[in-house]
Design an enzyme around this catalytic site. Structure first.
Site, PDB file in Angstrom:
ATOM      1  N   LYS A  99      25.108-101.248  48.510  1.00 27.48           N
ATOM      2  CA  LYS A  99      23.837-101.950  48.795  1.00 27.48           C
ATOM      3  C   LYS A  99      23.623-102.116  50.302  1.00 27.48           C
ATOM      4  O   LYS A  99      23.360-103.218  50.781  1.00 27.48           O
ATOM      5  CB  LYS A  99      23.787-103.302  48.094  1.00 27.48           C
ATOM      6  CG  LYS A  99      23.785-103.192  46.573  1.00 27.48           C
ATOM      7  CD  LYS A  99      23.442-104.509  45.912  1.00 27.48           C
ATOM      8  CE  LYS A  99      23.418-104.417  44.403  1.00 27.48           C
ATOM      9  NZ  LYS A  99      24.720-104.172  43.776  1.00 27.48           N
TER      10      LYS A  99
HETATM   11  O1  LIG Z   1      23.309-101.822  42.306  1.00 29.27           O
HETATM   12  C1  LIG Z   1      23.916-102.315  41.339  1.00 29.27           C
HETATM   13  O2  LIG Z   1      24.809-101.707  40.789  1.00 29.27           O
HETATM   14  C2  LIG Z   1      23.414-103.577  40.776  1.00 29.27           C
HETATM   15  C3  LIG Z   1      22.057-103.775  40.877  1.00 29.27           C
HETATM   16  C4  LIG Z   1      21.458-104.780  40.110  1.00 29.27           C
HETATM   17  O3  LIG Z   1      20.238-104.906  40.071  1.00 29.27           O
HETATM   18  N1  LIG Z   1      22.252-105.596  39.376  1.00 29.27           N
HETATM   19  C5  LIG Z   1      23.620-105.451  39.322  1.00 29.27           C
HETATM   20  O4  LIG Z   1      24.259-106.205  38.591  1.00 29.27           O
HETATM   21  N2  LIG Z   1      24.222-104.481  40.075  1.00 29.27           N
HETATM   22  C6  LIG Z   1      25.701-104.360  40.097  1.00 29.27           C
HETATM   23  O5  LIG Z   1      26.115-103.920  38.808  1.00 29.27           O
HETATM   24  C7  LIG Z   1      27.312-104.576  38.391  1.00 29.27           C
HETATM   25  C8  LIG Z   1      27.022-105.347  37.131  1.00 29.27           C
HETATM   26  O6  LIG Z   1      28.214-105.789  36.563  1.00 29.27           O
HETATM   27  P1  LIG Z   1      28.312-106.289  35.026  1.00 29.27           P
HETATM   28  O7  LIG Z   1      27.281-107.358  34.864  1.00 29.27           O
HETATM   29  O8  LIG Z   1      29.699-106.791  34.926  1.00 29.27           O
HETATM   30  O9  LIG Z   1      28.033-105.090  34.160  1.00 29.27           O
HETATM   31  C9  LIG Z   1      27.741-105.444  39.571  1.00 29.27           C
HETATM   32  O10 LIG Z   1      28.669-104.704  40.337  1.00 29.27           O
HETATM   33  C10 LIG Z   1      26.471-105.659  40.354  1.00 29.27           C
HETATM   34  O11 LIG Z   1      26.723-105.812  41.746  1.00 29.27           O
END
Ligand SMILES: O=C(O)c1cc(=O)[nH]c(=O)n1[C@@H]1O[C@H](COP(=O)(O)O)[C@@H](O)[C@H]1O
Length: 295
Positions: A99
């Site tokens: 990011k």
């Molecule tokens: O860019 C990302 O991956 C990201 C964007 C977004 O809108 N929301 C989001 O949750 N993420 C990332 O995606 C992952 C979600 O993790 P879980 O909720 O455990 O599946 C984390 O590493 C967040 O930083």
């Protein structure tokens, strides 16, 4: 070198998969025998290696989130470098969830770090567009030179994403739609399968917006986090895909990595490696099959 979007599409077709697993190591969630001692690098790497060993046949890509490594300083970064190297040896696509976003010259350095030849470089990186095109174009230029990819945050999965991204502009459009139009204007030449190397992040928690964005950006690959732990529902994922069942990579981190905590709530801390592998593999296969049913 093969274009990033083609690599994604080819891998997706070969593996019959549209899933990504996020490698977000949380050491307190590791079973006791994997929590290791003071060697943080080894502890993280061993866990990631175990996960990669079981998931690699089923996923299109892995997505390490940088914060989970940076939190341990150089030892964490070393663990990430080793993880990237190991994932490459298993033929996996690596999307660094960094990011990043900054003024032009700094964005150039970031793009070099994540899309160049550095030991942290994978196949794609997530980019924060808050600084406008100055913060995006250097990544785009680097992606053209290197045939690698970027995913620009467009409509993120978190609840407060509406504070800025859903602001209504003077012409009645939402801000994320304006950003979508900027990205559409920047989009580079398309790969063999009709997708650009300039992708976008669209959260699984916003299916209505995804429908509009999918239609507006037919040549943009979506990286879709927010499925599982954040409440993104399987039944609402269909609009993320085009009529051929492609165009989105659904990503999940905690639901897969720590699936054993839900599966064995009483005894997960004492699980053996073989039991851990079995549970993570089953969760990953279930994830892949669930997504295939709706796309
Ligand atoms: O860019 C990302 O991956 C990201 C964007 C977004 O809108 N929301 C989001 O949750 N993420 C990332 O995606 C992952 C979600 O993790 P879980 O909720 O455990 O599946 C984390 O590493 C967040 O930083």
């Amino acid at each position: 070198m093969e274009e990033f979007s083609d690599l994604v599409m080819k891998t997706s077709m070969e593996k019959e998969s549209s899933i990504v697993v996020g490698l977000d190591p949380i050491i307190s969630n590791f079973p006791k025998n994997l929590q290791g001692n003071d060697n943080i690098c080894k502890t993280i790497y061993n866990f990631n290696k175990l996960v990669i060993d079981v998931i690699h046949p089923f996923v299109v890509a892995i997505k390490p989130q940088l914060a989970y490594y940076e939190v341990y300083g150089s030892k964490g970064i070393l663990a990430l470098e080793k993880t990237i190297k190991y994932a490459r040896s298993k033929g996996l696509i690596i999307i660094n969830d960094a990011k990043r976003g900054d003024i032009g010259s700094t964005a150039e350095a970031y793009s070099e770090a994540f899309l160049g030849e550095s030991s942290l470089s994978g196949h794609a990186v997530t980019v924060n567009p808050f600084l406008g095109s100055d913060g995006i174009v250097p990544f785009l230029n680097k992606s053209i030179d290197s045939s690698k990819g970027l995913f620009v945050l467009l409509k993120t999965s978190n609840p407060s994403s509406s504070e800025l991204q859903d602001l209504t502009l003077y012409n009645g459009n939402k801000f994320y739609m304006y950003l979508a139009s900027l990205l559409k204007g920047m989009s580079t030449s398309l790969g063999t399968y009709g997708f650009s190397n300039l992708g976008a992040v669209v959260g699984a928690t916003y299916p209505e917006q995804s429908k509009i964005l999918r239609e507006y950006l037919p040549n943009t690959l979506f990286l879709v986090p927010g499925y599982g732990e954040q409440g993104g529902k399987l039944t609402e994922l269909e609009p993320f895909f085009n009529k051929n069942g492609y165009g989105s990579l659904i990503s999940s981190s905690r639901s897969i990595l720590y699936s054993y905590i839900k599966e064995e709530p009483e005894s997960w801390g004492d699980l053996k490696m073989s039991q851990l592998k079995e549970i993570i593999e089953a969760a990953c296969i279930q994830f892949k099959e669930d997504i295939n049913r709706i796309r």
